[in-house]
Design an enzyme around this catalytic site. Sequence first.
Site: not given
Length: 341
Positions: A197, A300-302
């Site tokens: 993301l 913002g990530s996974r």
Amino acid sequence: MSDTLRGAPRDVAPDGVEPLSANITSVQPGGGVCYSLELLWGRARRFYLKTFRPGYVRNMAASRHGDASGAPHEILDPRDLKYCRNLCTAEWDRADDPFAWRDKLPFARWGLAELQIMGWPLLAATIALAFSPWPLAAILTAVPFGLLVYFFRDPQRRPPTDEQILVSPADGRISEITRVEHEPFFDGPAVRIGIFLSIFNVHINRVPARARVLSLRYAPGKFLNALRPESAVENESMWIGLEELQPDGGDSASAHGGPAVARRMIVRQITGQFARRIVCSLRPGDMLARGQQFGMIKLGSRTELILPDEPGLRVLVKLGEKVNAGSSAMARYDSDLASKS
């Protein structure tokens, strides 16, 4: 849920549901500045309600269901459950919730504090600069304001009509499709599908299938860039063990007397370099609808979806493909779901 129960994360109930781990002390266990300010505001709000609106407090107490034990503060109305829903069983019916309208706002409810705390000052500065001798300077605050509003947006999503399709738990791009030799939660091989993301994606997470929550495990960690492979192991994360349930219409029953069990699956929320706040509002034992919101990762990530690598599994996405939480088809099992119960 009592504190004693929460303090025994590995004691498994007969139906397979694990009590909440002791290190999960909030819906947002990583804390944060806005989180702390919102909790402080909650204390002031509860003091005001008890002092000046005792009738409202009595009415809300009369319509409340469940038990508030385990919550870190008094539960006077539904707003008090925002960050501690997972610590108690207190609830209100939607008809008795005077703040249910907030769910209809086009913004993530878990981000409303950030929008208030950061948004209003940025908007005021933008307006002030726009009417100053240096109107172009308004761009310096207008852009962050726009990004903030855009980040916390909450678009509506509709799952596919085929109930056997597993939907994406996150917006973003498919960054990994890996076969794992052995996953202890399944006691067998698995397929891990990773979704990256960016800060421009919607960051609300959704349930991939109709399921029951079996286990939640929070792991503090680093904040490496989510594109780095080691971030999946070293970064802060929330591990969610789910038990997929037979779609409506199934005629077999599970061992615990509820809907028939199909198979287990895992969703992992993983922080990134800039996303440092995981939100997960689930309780062990929760029954969830496919596509239902259950949390978010802020900035913002996974997110990973880990599935049993069984005969009949079809992964419906490819590396680099863009997906949307709650609506994009990720996978399906062509074998009879009832045979897996």
